[in-house]
Motif scaffolding. Structure first.
Motif, PDB file in Angstrom:
ATOM      1  N   GLN A 138      77.326  31.952  22.405  1.00 36.52           N
ATOM      2  CA  GLN A 138      77.264  33.315  21.869  1.00 36.52           C
ATOM      3  C   GLN A 138      78.630  33.966  22.045  1.00 36.52           C
ATOM      4  OE1 GLN A 138      75.468  32.237  24.711  1.00 36.52           O
ATOM      5  NE2 GLN A 138      73.585  33.409  24.825  1.00 36.52           N
TER       6      GLN A 138
ATOM      7  N   ILE B 252      81.954  36.367  20.879  1.00 37.44           N
ATOM      8  CA  ILE B 252      82.146  37.621  20.149  1.00 37.44           C
ATOM      9  C   ILE B 252      83.543  37.665  19.555  1.00 37.44           C
ATOM     10  CG2 ILE B 252      80.503  38.960  21.496  1.00 37.44           C
ATOM     11  CD1 ILE B 252      83.005  40.209  22.888  1.00 37.44           C
TER      12      ILE B 252
ATOM     13  N   VAL C 236      86.345  40.551  18.320  1.00 33.79           N
ATOM     14  CA  VAL C 236      86.587  41.989  18.420  1.00 33.79           C
ATOM     15  C   VAL C 236      86.938  42.567  17.045  1.00 33.79           C
ATOM     16  CG1 VAL C 236      88.013  43.732  19.494  1.00 33.79           C
ATOM     17  CG2 VAL C 236      87.227  41.814  20.818  1.00 33.79           C
ATOM     18  N   TYR C 237      87.614  41.777  16.214  1.00 30.61           N
ATOM     19  CA  TYR C 237      87.919  42.250  14.865  1.00 30.61           C
ATOM     20  C   TYR C 237      87.325  41.288  13.846  1.00 30.61           C
ATOM     21  CZ  TYR C 237      90.844  45.602  17.177  1.00 30.61           C
ATOM     22  OH  TYR C 237      91.255  46.633  17.977  1.00 30.61           O
TER      23      TYR C 237
ATOM     24  N   ASN D 125      77.813  43.446  12.825  1.00 31.03           N
ATOM     25  CA  ASN D 125      78.945  43.464  13.744  1.00 31.03           C
ATOM     26  C   ASN D 125      79.711  44.775  13.603  1.00 31.03           C
ATOM     27  OD1 ASN D 125      80.467  43.156  11.425  1.00 31.03           O
ATOM     28  ND2 ASN D 125      80.584  40.942  11.636  1.00 31.03           N
ATOM     29  N   VAL D 126      80.744  44.917  14.394  1.00 32.24           N
ATOM     30  CA  VAL D 126      81.477  46.187  14.396  1.00 32.24           C
ATOM     31  C   VAL D 126      82.170  46.448  13.066  1.00 32.24           C
ATOM     32  CG1 VAL D 126      81.796  46.685  16.816  1.00 32.24           C
ATOM     33  CG2 VAL D 126      83.216  44.970  15.759  1.00 32.24           C
TER      34      VAL D 126
ATOM     35  N   LYS E  76      91.005  50.656  22.969  1.00 31.83           N
ATOM     36  CA  LYS E  76      90.216  50.543  21.733  1.00 31.83           C
ATOM     37  C   LYS E  76      89.584  49.161  21.606  1.00 31.83           C
ATOM     38  CE  LYS E  76      91.151  53.439  17.782  1.00 31.83           C
ATOM     39  NZ  LYS E  76      92.148  53.825  16.816  1.00 31.83           N
ATOM     40  N   SER E  77      90.383  48.146  21.889  1.00 36.26           N
ATOM     41  CA  SER E  77      89.876  46.785  21.754  1.00 36.26           C
ATOM     42  C   SER E  77      88.785  46.508  22.773  1.00 36.26           C
ATOM     43  CB  SER E  77      91.013  45.786  21.927  1.00 36.26           C
ATOM     44  OG  SER E  77      91.953  45.962  20.910  1.00 36.26           O
TER      45      SER E  77
ATOM     46  N   ARG F 131      85.648  48.089  21.537  1.00 34.49           N
ATOM     47  CA  ARG F 131      85.097  47.318  20.422  1.00 34.49           C
ATOM     48  C   ARG F 131      84.433  46.042  20.912  1.00 34.49           C
ATOM     49  NH1 ARG F 131      86.481  48.219  14.888  1.00 34.49           N
ATOM     50  NH2 ARG F 131      86.302  46.067  14.271  1.00 34.49           N
ATOM     51  N   ALA F 132      85.065  45.380  21.882  1.00 33.02           N
ATOM     52  CA  ALA F 132      84.484  44.143  22.412  1.00 33.02           C
ATOM     53  C   ALA F 132      83.126  44.428  23.043  1.00 33.02           C
ATOM     54  CB  ALA F 132      85.423  43.523  23.430  1.00 33.02           C
TER      55      ALA F 132
ATOM     56  N   GLN G 202      80.597  45.172  20.298  1.00 35.24           N
ATOM     57  CA  GLN G 202      80.224  43.960  19.588  1.00 35.24           C
ATOM     58  C   GLN G 202      79.257  43.126  20.426  1.00 35.24           C
ATOM     59  OE1 GLN G 202      80.883  42.862  16.545  1.00 35.24           O
ATOM     60  NE2 GLN G 202      79.795  40.954  16.914  1.00 35.24           N
ATOM     61  N   ARG G 203      79.587  42.985  21.701  1.00 37.29           N
ATOM     62  CA  ARG G 203      78.729  42.198  22.595  1.00 37.29           C
ATOM     63  C   ARG G 203      77.340  42.814  22.668  1.00 37.29           C
ATOM     64  NH1 ARG G 203      79.907  37.719  25.073  1.00 37.29           N
ATOM     65  NH2 ARG G 203      81.755  38.490  26.106  1.00 37.29           N
TER      66      ARG G 203
ATOM     67  N   GLN H  98      75.367  42.407  19.407  1.00 32.14           N
ATOM     68  CA  GLN H  98      74.986  41.014  19.216  1.00 32.14           C
ATOM     69  C   GLN H  98      73.850  40.619  20.161  1.00 32.14           C
ATOM     70  OE1 GLN H  98      78.644  38.931  18.521  1.00 32.14           O
ATOM     71  NE2 GLN H  98      77.713  37.040  19.191  1.00 32.14           N
TER      72      GLN H  98
ATOM     73  N   LEU I 116      82.358  30.493  28.790  1.00 28.54           N
ATOM     74  CA  LEU I 116      82.612  30.167  27.388  1.00 28.54           C
ATOM     75  C   LEU I 116      82.331  31.344  26.469  1.00 28.54           C
ATOM     76  CD1 LEU I 116      81.250  26.569  26.841  1.00 28.54           C
ATOM     77  CD2 LEU I 116      83.587  27.340  26.891  1.00 28.54           C
ATOM     78  N   THR I 117      81.405  32.227  26.860  1.00 30.36           N
ATOM     79  CA  THR I 117      81.089  33.359  25.995  1.00 30.36           C
ATOM     80  C   THR I 117      81.969  34.558  26.292  1.00 30.36           C
ATOM     81  OG1 THR I 117      79.392  34.000  27.541  1.00 30.36           O
ATOM     82  CG2 THR I 117      78.677  32.714  25.660  1.00 30.36           C
TER      83      THR I 117
ATOM     84  N   HIS J 141      85.267  36.972  26.454  1.00 28.08           N
ATOM     85  CA  HIS J 141      86.367  37.315  25.556  1.00 28.08           C
ATOM     86  C   HIS J 141      87.438  37.951  26.422  1.00 28.08           C
ATOM     87  CE1 HIS J 141      88.590  39.425  22.409  1.00 28.08           C
ATOM     88  NE2 HIS J 141      88.062  38.567  21.573  1.00 28.08           N
TER      89      HIS J 141
ATOM     90  N   PHE K 225      88.982  40.545  26.156  1.00 27.10           N
ATOM     91  CA  PHE K 225      88.796  41.980  26.355  1.00 27.10           C
ATOM     92  C   PHE K 225      87.478  42.314  27.040  1.00 27.10           C
ATOM     93  CE2 PHE K 225      91.780  42.336  22.656  1.00 27.10           C
ATOM     94  CZ  PHE K 225      92.817  42.822  23.426  1.00 27.10           C
ATOM     95  N   HIS K 226      86.587  41.350  27.108  1.00 29.81           N
ATOM     96  CA  HIS K 226      85.310  41.621  27.780  1.00 29.81           C
ATOM     97  C   HIS K 226      84.743  40.344  28.356  1.00 29.81           C
ATOM     98  CE1 HIS K 226      80.950  42.802  27.994  1.00 29.81           C
ATOM     99  NE2 HIS K 226      81.573  43.660  28.765  1.00 29.81           N
TER     100      HIS K 226
END
Lengths: 222, 436
Positions: free
Chosen positions: A95, A97, A99-100, B153-154, B339-340, B343-344, B347-348, B351, B368-369, B371, B373-374
């Motif tokens: 799963q 993600i 961001v953009y 999604n965003v 901002k990012s 957004r992360a 989005q998470r 989802q 693995l999941t 990001h 930014f998050h």
């Protein structure tokens, strides 16, 4: 006091897993002792008659590099291969993600929730039934209802303005969309509302309702 | 690194070097094995989760429900019996079995409130039976998944001019301490009966046109005896306090300080709490609204604040998990890319909401999941018992004003009278009997 069952969590090692770990370590120890023995047999005669302690290190080093070291190197290679394979297999399943991200199909055609659509359709059915009675007051009220339905839909779809006239203007944009027919129907409705003695003819009423229906279709609620 | 050890004249350093090289593969093996195991199990579990089929149910409530949350308590207890877990090597390493979880949702589309459930398809009949057994008037209908109508999604949300706020709710203290349940809300007499869900119904009913508000409860049954790990804590709570007492004659002797009523109540409540079947729960709040009518205060203060009614100062209460809340300021670590990071998180959350995800069990899965930014290590599941869950999610009783907000079943459901003929008439019966 009765003995309580031990708490078992979902992630806990299973009994077979614990047994496998124990067996692996046991076999490892056996293998190590065996390798020491082999080293002792092979190396000991070449060392001559030195003390036990000075013989120990060469034997240990010999057995380690001929038996344990290659074994673990190969085990490590197997592990790394498994790791890479599983990583490739699981990569599309995880799963993740973005961001953009890119907008999906849904985001491209900008439309509010379908929840309103079925509601609008039900309301519209009620309006048609009302108009179908042929009674003057019912026809008038049906036209007013149809007008307010269109207004509600415009509002829900985000066209700004204080009244329906302004919302229609914002819908037409800079004249890219035609609104003359709906304007005519809206004027008829205004006449009905503001002039109590106004009598609407059947043909006019049907024409106005047809216009409203077409307009609702262009708004994609029906 | 080892260059400084290369002096051949120093026998100890040479020995140390060969020792380190010799032992490296062994150390690497024992460190690496748990990672490979974790990755392998994550892979099998993901495959298992993809193979699951879900049924989406909607609860249509009647005009009057006289039963209180106790009915839902029993429903949760029935659902708890459907628990599954990986019990042997095959189930864990080949099938990748995870405990099947259930989702309960209280959703408001522009003020129109719905009660939804998502259950494992083969278990649909059992869950329906459990609900009918305790709420015979409720209608359970299977529906399409409504999240298909949500932005995916965003980027979709940008295109549609929507904004999103969301968080996860966790318990402020240990799971073993209970929250305020429906039993506490009904304690004193008939007149002061309260239905805790009414505030949610009212708040969700106040949503403006175009707003989407949702509370999502993802519950996975926990094995019986989930409270056993708190045994030591409870034992410690029971030990009476000892203080040294100096008698007038000068000798010091210890005396026992008895528990106050409050402390005794807590012990009692804790023991009662862990006696009930537990559910690993993940509570998610989501608020989506068009940007022009967006009010952050509604979800951030109102919605989150409503959970305060379940709090008890001396026991447990709900707080939001700050690390997943879609609100980041430049004052939070690491102070950049605000901002990012927002957004992360958005989005998470979106989802996870759509997929109704629960916490990932394996470490490698979390890694693995993640990001940049998050990172995905923040989710914290809490264990609530069936009573607490029933307090959070149950069909509103007649104490709640549901009329303006929820579409209701207007007809009363009755069973068919006994003794009705099964076959239409003699002819049909004849045909039925004579047909080969």
């Amino acid at each position: 006091m009765p003995k309580k069952r031990r708490f078992k969590s979902h992630g806990e090692l299973l009994l077979p897993e614990r047994l496998i770990i124990k067996a692996f370590i046991f076999l490892l120890v056996i293998y190590f002792i065996f390798s020491l023995y082999v080293g002792y047999v092979r190396i000991s005669p070449t060392l001559g008659s030195s003390s036990v302690f000075s013989r120990l290190l060469p034997i240990l080093s010999y057995s380690w590099y001929t038996f344990i070291f290659p074994l673990f190197i190969s085990l490590d290679i197997v592990l790394i291969l498994i790791f890479i394979t599983v990583l490739i297999l699981v990569w599309p399943l995880r799963q993740s993600i973005k961001v953009y991200p890119k907008p999906t199909k849904y985001g491209k055609n900008i439309k509010m929730k379908h929840e309103h659509d079925s509601k609008a359709l039900t309301t519209w059915k009620g309006i048609v039934t009302k108009a179908n009675t042929g009674v003057q007051t019912n026809i008038k009220s049906a036209i007013i209802d149809a007008d307010s339905l269109v207004d509600r839909v415009l509002k829900a779809q985000g066209f700004s303005g204080d009244n329906m006239g302004e919302r229609l203007k914002s819908y037409s944009g800079n004249g890219s969309r035609r609104v003359d027919l709906i304007w005519k129907a809206h004027k008829l409705r205004n006449e009905i509302v503001h002039n109590p003695e106004f009598e609407v003819t059947r043909a006019d009423a049907m024409g106005a309702l047809a216009t409203y229906r077409e307009f609702l279709k262009t708004l994609k609620v029906m | 690194m080892l260059d400084f050890l290369s002096g051949t004249d120093n026998i100890i350093l040479t020995g140390l070097k060969s020792f380190l090289i010799g032992i490296a593969p062994v150390v690497f093996f024992f460190i690496f094995v748990p990672f490979v195991r974790s990755l392998w199990i994550y892979w099998r579990q993901r495959t298992f989760e993809h193979s699951l089929e879900w049924a989406y149910l909607e609860l249509k409530i009647p005009r009057v429900i006289e039963k209180n949350a106790r009915g839902m308590d029993q429903v949760f207890k029935s659902i708890h019996t459907l628990i599954n877990k990986a019990g042997d090597l095959g189930e864990r390493y080949l099938l990748g079995e995870v405990t099947v979880w259930y989702t309960f949702e209280l959703v408001s589309f522009s003020g129109d409130i719905h009660l939804y459930m998502r259950v494992f398809k083969p278990q649909k009949r059992m869950v329906e039976a459990a609900i009918f057994a305790f709420y015979p008037d409720i209608e359970v209908i299977e529906i399409e998944d409504y999240t298909k109508d949500l932005p995916n999604n965003v980027a979709d949300m940008d295109a549609m001019g929507l904004d999103i706020w969301g968080t996860e709710m966790i318990l402020a203290k240990d799971d073993v301490l209970p929250i305020k349940t429906y039993i506490d809300f009904e304690k004193s007499g008939d007149e002061s009966k309260l239905d805790p869900i009414s505030v949610f119904i009212e708040a969700l009913g106040k949503a403006h046109s175009g707003e989407f508000v949702s509370l999502q409860f993802n519950c996975a049954p926990e094995l019986p005896g989930w409270g056993d790990k708190y045994g030591d804590l409870i034992k410690k709570m029971k030990i009476p306090g000892v203080e040294e007492f100096k008698s007038p004659s000068g000798d010091v002797r210890p005396i026992t300080i008895g528990k106050t009523k409050q402390e005794n109540d807590i012990i009692q409540a804790v023991e009662k709490n862990i006696a009930e079947p537990g559910f690993k729960t993940l509570i998610r709040l989501l608020y989506i609204a068009p940007k022009d009518i967006w009010e952050e205060d509604f979800p951030r203060r109102v919605l989150r604040g409503l959970f305060n009614q379940y709090g008890q100062g001396d026991m447990n209460s709900f707080v939001d998990l700050e690390r997943v809340t879609t609100r980041v300021t430049n004052w939070n670590f690491p102070f950049i890319f605000r901002k990012s990071r927002v957004r992360a998180r958005q989005q998470r959350l979106l989802q996870m909401y759509i997929e109704r995800d629960i916490e990932i069990e394996m470490f490698m899965g979390k890694l693995l999941t993640s990001h940049v930014f998050h990172w995905n290590f923040h989710a914290r599941e809490i264990i609530l018992n069936s009573t607490a869950l029933a307090t959070l999610f149950h069909p509103p009783t007649d104490l709640t004003l549901t009329g303006p907000h929820i579409q209701r079943m207007e007809s009363k459901k009755m069973g068919a009278p006994a003794g009705l003929p099964i076959y239409a008439d003699e002819k049909v019966l004849d045909r039925f009997i004579n047909e080969k």
